[in-house]
Scaffold this active site. Structure first.
Site, PDB file in Angstrom:
ATOM      1  N   ASP A   1       0.849  -1.181   0.000  1.00  0.00           N
ATOM      2  CA  ASP A   1       0.000   0.000   0.000  1.00  0.00           C
ATOM      3  C   ASP A   1       0.891   1.240   0.000  1.00  0.00           C
ATOM      4  O   ASP A   1       1.709   1.420   0.906  1.00  0.00           O
ATOM      5  CB  ASP A   1      -0.899  -0.012   1.246  1.00  0.00           C
ATOM      6  CG  ASP A   1      -1.991   1.047   1.194  1.00  0.00           C
ATOM      7  OD1 ASP A   1      -1.968   1.904   0.290  1.00  0.00           O
ATOM      8  OD2 ASP A   1      -2.878   1.018   2.071  1.00  0.00           O
TER       9      ASP A   1
ATOM     10  N   ASP B   1      -8.318   2.185  -3.103  1.00  0.00           N
ATOM     11  CA  ASP B   1      -8.517   2.492  -1.693  1.00  0.00           C
ATOM     12  C   ASP B   1      -8.983   3.934  -1.556  1.00  0.00           C
ATOM     13  O   ASP B   1     -10.132   4.195  -1.221  1.00  0.00           O
ATOM     14  CB  ASP B   1      -7.232   2.246  -0.905  1.00  0.00           C
ATOM     15  CG  ASP B   1      -7.391   2.534   0.590  1.00  0.00           C
ATOM     16  OD1 ASP B   1      -8.515   2.843   1.027  1.00  0.00           O
ATOM     17  OD2 ASP B   1      -6.403   2.453   1.325  1.00  0.00           O
TER      18      ASP B   1
ATOM     19  N   LYS C   1     -13.583  -1.123   2.667  1.00  0.00           N
ATOM     20  CA  LYS C   1     -13.059  -0.687   3.957  1.00  0.00           C
ATOM     21  C   LYS C   1     -14.225  -0.678   4.935  1.00  0.00           C
ATOM     22  O   LYS C   1     -14.950   0.306   5.057  1.00  0.00           O
ATOM     23  CB  LYS C   1     -12.413   0.685   3.834  1.00  0.00           C
ATOM     24  CG  LYS C   1     -11.304   0.901   4.811  1.00  0.00           C
ATOM     25  CD  LYS C   1     -10.220   1.808   4.237  1.00  0.00           C
ATOM     26  CE  LYS C   1      -8.938   1.681   5.013  1.00  0.00           C
ATOM     27  NZ  LYS C   1      -7.821   2.390   4.378  1.00  0.00           N
TER      28      LYS C   1
END
Length: 435
Positions: A245, A316, A340
């Site tokens: 990430d 994301d 998420k």
């Protein structure tokens, strides 16, 4: 399954809220990206995002307790992501501010309702407002976990059962691949993951130009090290998937357009460093809005495809709500979308988001945050099983071992219960046939 306990339906009789601690910290992502200097475990400098008192501050949660008419107490935990208030998310979650909402607005709506009726109860929850605004995502997340726990108790089944019935799914028969996150201990925790044979790793927390390298070189060197250690430390036949990430930092290092040769060549270097293991990169850029982010990620994926670079891209930033997930999937902006869980509100919305990916070219990563709790993590393990997600996050905390244990063991227990019940039914069927 049945909702009858001693001849009576279980009813929600009271709703309580208990201020609690979460598994990590709240971090002001904007301040960190702007150059807040790390000072041991803290950060120097002033916060930028509204609601923060410091760049890094203690995480908070609210435990929700639903007392049922038979004396059973169902639980769920309201928790928010580490980087609250960033990327279009709801504001910083403060337990002292939101606990009274649980015991007021939420309790008024849920007391007296049947505990078995999970989807009906969560529909009521999703429709609640305070001062004309929907409940904070963290509130909907925690209360819905308690409602799921209550329904499982009422039906004498698992949370996986409740979700599978609610959404018409066939649960996974093996644990969903768990994705370990290393925090800043990128090497020590990654080696732990390799020794335990974790299927997806290591996250890496590459959230600044300093960590990635001014030319991206530090990330390349890290993946080269990781691929060598995977061969040296992993169990026999181990074939992990690497997932890092970068929190939009590659967009800062290289800048648009993202389909140009310099950018795709860099991804080719990442792929070569990770070989022979597959690689997926989360949040390569952060363009400041959903439409801009989708455009940039489509541009990058097209550039990688044209150049024949086999690196998967994970959404994301700006992919927070169910509507966001749909937008990224419908435009083909990512190979995976992170769902998420605290950002989607009710936990059932996370299940719906995973299922929306079925039949598309986008895989569903049931994620969340290190800043959750054991209670919320265990609930998410059942979402992963019920929807057969592509992967799920090890959480809470940043120590790796604890979160991996929580998620893996919860799934194994649920699968064992499902298998046991199947065996009992099969044995009963055979006895009936033999009579």
């Amino acid at each position: 399954m049945t909702s009858v306990e001693s001849g009576r339906t279980k009813i929600i009789e009271s709703v309580r809220a208990v201020p609690a601690v979460s598994g990590f910290f709240f971090d002001d992502q904007r301040a960190i990206k702007a150059g807040a200097e790390q000072d041991g475990f803290a950060y120097r400098g002033d916060p930028v995002t509204p609601g923060f008192d410091r760049v890094r501050q203690a995480g908070e949660a609210v435990s929700v307790l639903l007392e049922l008419s038979d004396g059973t107490v169902a639980r769920g935990d309201c928790a928010a992501v580490q980087y609250s208030g960033a990327g279009g998310r709801d504001s910083l979650f403060r337990a002292e501010e939101f606990a009274p909402v649980v015991e007021g607005t939420v309790a008024d709506a849920l007391v007296g309702r049947s505990a078995e009726r999970f989807r009906d109860n969560t529909d009521v929850l999703e429709g609640l407002t305070t001062d004309g605004e929907r409940l904070h995502t963290a509130l909907r997340y925690g209360v819905s976990q308690a409602l799921l726990d209550a329904a499982a108790s009422a039906r004498r089944g698992t949370k996986t059962d409740v979700l599978a019935d609610a959404y018409g799914t066939v649960p996974a028969t093996d644990p969903v691949p768990v994705f370990g996150q290393s925090g800043d201990d990128r090497r020590g925790n990654a080696e732990k993951m390799l020794l335990k044979g974790v299927p997806v790793l290591p996250h890496g927390l590459f959230n600044s130009v300093e960590k990635v390298g001014s030319d991206g070189g530090r990330l390349v060197a890290y993946l080269d090290w990781l691929s060598k250690r995977a061969v040296e430390l992993g169990p026999e036949g181990y074939t992990p998937r690497f997932h890092v990430d970068v929190y939009g930092v590659l967009g800062e290092v290289f800048g648009p357009p993202y389909d140009r040769a310099e950018f795709t060549d860099y991804f080719a270097d990442l792929r070569e460093a990770a070989a022979p293991f597959p690689l997926q990169v989360e949040g390569p850029m952060d363009e400041g809005g959903r439409e801009e982010q989708i455009y940039a990620m489509v541009e990058l994926r097209d550039g990688l495809a044209d150049a024949g670079v086999g690196v998967d891209i994970v959404a994301d930033e700006w992919c927070n709500t169910f509507a966001d997930v749909r937008a990224f999937v419908d435009t083909g902006a990512a190979d995976l979308v992170q769902i998420k869980t605290p950002d989607l509100g009710g936990i059932g919305r996370s299940a719906e988001a995973v299922l929306y990916c079925d039949g598309t070219d986008t895989r569903a990563y049931l994620g969340g945050t290190c800043n959750e709790t054991v209670t919320s993590a265990r609930a998410c393990a059942h979402v992963a099983l019920a929807t057969d997600a592509a992967q799920t996050l090890a959480k809470p905390g940043m120590g790796f071992d604890e979160g991996y244990m929580v998620m893996e063991n919860e799934m194994r227990r649920a699968i064992s219960r499902l298998e046991s019940r199947t065996t009992v039914r099969e044995n009963e069927r055979r006895r009936q046939e033999q009579r």
